[in-house]
Design an enzyme around this catalytic site. Structure first.
Site, PDB file in Angstrom:
ATOM      1  CG  HIS A 214      -2.124  -0.987   0.809  1.00  0.00           C
ATOM      2  ND1 HIS A 214      -2.091  -2.305   1.174  1.00  0.00           N
ATOM      3  CD2 HIS A 214      -3.238  -0.815   0.060  1.00  0.00           C
ATOM      4  CE1 HIS A 214      -3.164  -2.896   0.689  1.00  0.00           C
ATOM      5  NE2 HIS A 214      -3.874  -2.026   0.008  1.00  0.00           N
ATOM      6  CD  GLU A 457      -9.882  -7.669  -1.822  1.00  0.00           C
ATOM      7  OE1 GLU A 457      -8.894  -7.058  -2.226  1.00  0.00           O
ATOM      8  OE2 GLU A 457     -10.652  -7.204  -0.967  1.00  0.00           O
ATOM      9  CG  ASP A 481      -5.432  -8.131  -1.197  1.00  0.00           C
ATOM     10  OD1 ASP A 481      -4.340  -8.370  -0.658  1.00  0.00           O
ATOM     11  OD2 ASP A 481      -6.140  -7.161  -0.888  1.00  0.00           O
ATOM     12  CB  CYS A 528     -10.471  -1.579  -8.483  1.00  0.00           C
ATOM     13  SG  CYS A 528     -10.716  -2.781  -7.173  1.00  0.00           S
TER      14      CYS A 528
HETATM   15  C1  PEP Z   1      -6.702  -5.160  -4.531  1.00  0.00           C
HETATM   16  O1  PEP Z   1      -6.471  -5.987  -3.656  1.00  0.00           O
HETATM   17  O2  PEP Z   1      -6.426  -5.343  -5.734  1.00  0.00           O
HETATM   18  C2  PEP Z   1      -7.312  -3.866  -4.193  1.00  0.00           C
HETATM   19  C3  PEP Z   1      -7.690  -3.029  -5.117  1.00  0.00           C
HETATM   20  O3  PEP Z   1      -7.414  -3.558  -2.879  1.00  0.00           O
HETATM   21  P1  PEP Z   1      -6.185  -3.100  -1.973  1.00  0.00           P
HETATM   22  O4  PEP Z   1      -5.017  -2.866  -2.890  1.00  0.00           O
HETATM   23  O5  PEP Z   1      -6.592  -1.865  -1.270  1.00  0.00           O
HETATM   24  O6  PEP Z   1      -5.987  -4.257  -1.067  1.00  0.00           O
HETATM   25 MG    MG Z   2      -7.340  -5.763  -1.700  1.00  0.00          MG
END
Ligand code: PEP
Ligand code: MG
Length: 591
Positions: A214, A457, A481, A528
């Site tokens: 992140h 995910e 994920d 996403c």
């Molecule tokens: C993902 O896991 O692809 C996602 C968009 O969520 P995050 O990156 O916030 O875990």
């Molecule tokens: Mg995620």
């Protein structure tokens, strides 16, 4: 001497500037520039902080003098002497003044910067006793910082210098205050990154982290060059060294020669020209050559980001990571009103375009606070994260749901639930949403309609699509994920980053099946995760039938360019070949 360090490329472009090493997060302080006229006032603030600590130590010394050897051993008196001596150390004081006067750093920043410089000298000492005095130095600096807390800077902050980063083209390696700065840290939590979002830095480097950690995601959203997983970078680079960050190659060049500087200066200008050219596509609809419409959406972290989403031509927000509202607040979570205002701001900021608000996804590499880092659990990524955390704290979850439902009265809201895997979790989530509505009804509070979506995910979710499609209006594939859990690779761990592979056949199969199943049932589906913003993968995803991509605003135009150059009908058979290949990356390269 010039040397290079290799890490992971996470955010494109080139940054050239002087290194700012940030101290450990326990000494996290504000970083901003002061006005030149305020230099004396800022130096006075440090002096007062130091004087207060000197006084405190004198008081302690008086107390110690009245105690017997049992209550106050001799070492204590000696230690206090050392602390006094360090407080008066010329290198520390002179350095702090230097950073304030020459660089216009605020007092706290100057103090922690000089701490890094002096601490390094301690590290280099032969004598073990002297080396250990580094801990004392850190302690006294912490005390001065605490003493200064009572006297917050009265000073107005300066325009962030990152806004002037282009000035570095004609680098003369001079020492003016306008030198761009790059931030180097062992680790930065997503909450730290958020703090730096409005900041002065032209680039970031961290020792740890994976491509889709992140921290890397926030760096990308800031659209400034960044390298993570650079291992020992924060130990090898010294405060104020010149560094080049090549965010495309994942390389850091320290103390570059003038030839290297000129080359990277050129590369930097080329990148800027390319970005300028992409701006021409801003108002062009994202349609493939054979007329397929593609929806390009934005991922945002804070309501204010809606502005950059619109500016980049996003047709809505495909992912609002609401957890960023919850981070770095020392455990005091935002209440319903504060959340409602934040969601409403994002919704209104998008002027009628859809906003997908994801319920809070904390845990794993997104701790609520640095102080609450999840070391207690063996496998935080497999632990109480995201919807699991929400369902474990119904009052918190209901508060968030009410706030989102209320914001839905002000525009198109899509509510997205992260990390679902079980039918039981789905049922509980739906029951909570009903309960939140009932609570608002009881109080006579207005709320609006929402579309309900689930993140895909976890492989278990991707393999239970019928269950998900029965309950949800849309699905959003979280590839970050999905890759982590399919391949059992910690997305934040640079030591296994080479195995984190979006093109692994198993990952592609799960992504392809999710897209196909949604399309067959006429349900909306988007990606996403970071795959959606990777132009190397745009054609493949289009070929697999994806028509909705959500990514950082900064990536939208480059992806749009790929879409405009694509013929979806021709990509379809090619994508099937890639999907069936033993080595999809190779199959893509050959096609
Ligand atoms: C993902 O896991 O692809 C996602 C968009 O969520 P995050 O990156 O916030 O875990
Ligand atoms: Mg995620």
């Amino acid at each position: 001497m010039t040397f290079s360090i290799h890490g992971l490329a996470v955010s494109r472009g080139v940054a050239i500037g002087r290194a700012v090493l940030v101290a450990s997060s326990r000494m996290d302080v504000a970083h901003y520039f002061i006005e030149a006229k305020d230099v004396d006032a800022e130096i006075t603030r440090v002096r007062k902080g130091r004087d207060a600590v000197v006084e405190e130590i004198h008081r302690l010394q008086d107390n110690v003098a009245t105690m017997g050897p049992k209550e106050a051993p001799q070492e204590l008196a000696a230690l206090l002497d050392v602390h006094l001596m360090l407080l008066q150390d010329e290198e520390l004081i002179g350095g702090v003044k230097h950073w304030i006067t020459e660089r216009l750093y605020n007092a706290e920043w100057a103090l922690t910067t000089q701490l890094e410089v002096v601490a390094r000298h301690f590290d280099e000492m032969e004598d073990a006793y002297l080396r250990e005095r580094k801990a004392d130095l850190e302690q006294i600096v912490e005390r001065v910082l605490r003493a200064m807390k009572g006297a917050a800077s009265p000073i107005t902050t300066h325009v962030p210098r990152s806004a002037r980063k282009h000035a570095q083209q004609d680098l003369l390696l001079d020492d003016t205050v306008d030198v761009p700065l790059v931030l180097i840290a062992h680790d930065l939590s997503p909450a730290d990154m958020l703090q730096f979002k409005q900041s002065v830095f032209a680039g970031f480097i961290t020792d740890v982290g994976g491509k889709t950690s992140h921290t890397a995601i926030v760096a990308r959203s800031m659209d400034i060059p960044a390298v993570v997983g650079a291992r020992t970078c924060s130990q090898l680079v010294r405060q104020d060294d010149w560094v080049i960050i090549d965010g495309d190659a994942g390389v850091v060049i320290v103390d570059p020669s003038s030839i290297i500087l000129a080359e990277y200066g050129f590369k930097q200008r080329q990148g800027e020209l390319e970005r300028g050219r992409l701006q021409r596509l801003l108002h062009t609809p994202a349609v493939t050559m054979d007329g397929e419409k593609v929806q390009l959406l934005a991922n945002i972290e804070m309501p204010e980001d809606a502005q950059s989403a619109l500016k980049a031509g996003a047709l809505g927000v495909g992912l609002f990571r609401s957890e960023f509202l919850f981070m770095g607040r020392q455990g005091k979570l935002p209440d319903e009103e504060e959340q409602f205002q934040a969601y409403k701001k994002a919704v209104e900021g998008m002027h009628g375009l859809p906003v997908t608000i994801r319920t809070v996804d904390v845990g794993a590499d997104k701790p609520l606070d640095d102080t609450l880092r999840d070391d207690a659990h063996l496998n935080p990524a497999l632990g109480l994260r995201a919807i699991r955390w929400s369902l474990a704290d119904p009052a918190m979850f209901l508060t968030q749901l009410r706030a989102i439902l209320r914001a839905a009265a002000f525009g198109q809201v899509r509510l997205l639930v992260p990390m679902l895997a079980h039918a039981r979790e789905i049922r509980q989530t739906l029951a909570h949403i009903d309960q939140a509505r009932a609570m608002l009804d009881n109080k006579g509070v207005a709320y609006g309609p929402i579309k309900l979506g689930a993140m895909i995910e976890i492989p278990a979710a991707a393999l239970s699509l019928k269950l998900f499609l029965k309950h949800f209006d849309f699905l959003s594939i979280g590839t970050n994920d999905l890759i982590q859990y399919t391949l059992a690779i910690d997305r934040a761990d640079e030591s296994v980053a080479h195995l984190y592979d979006p093109l692994h056949p198993a990952v592609l199969r799960l992504v392809a099946d999710t897209i196909a199943e949604c399309r067959a049932q006429g349900k909306d589906v988007s990606v996403c995760g970071e795959m959606a913003g990777d132009i190397a993968l745009t054609k493949l995803l289009l070929g697999l039938g994806l028509r909705s991509f959500s990514m950082h605003p900064a990536q939208i135009l480059a992806v749009k360019q790929e879409v405009l150059r694509s013929d979806a009908s021709r990509l379809k058979p090619w994508a099937q070949q890639v999907l069936d290949a033993e080595d999809p990356a190779q199959a893509m390269a050959l096609a």
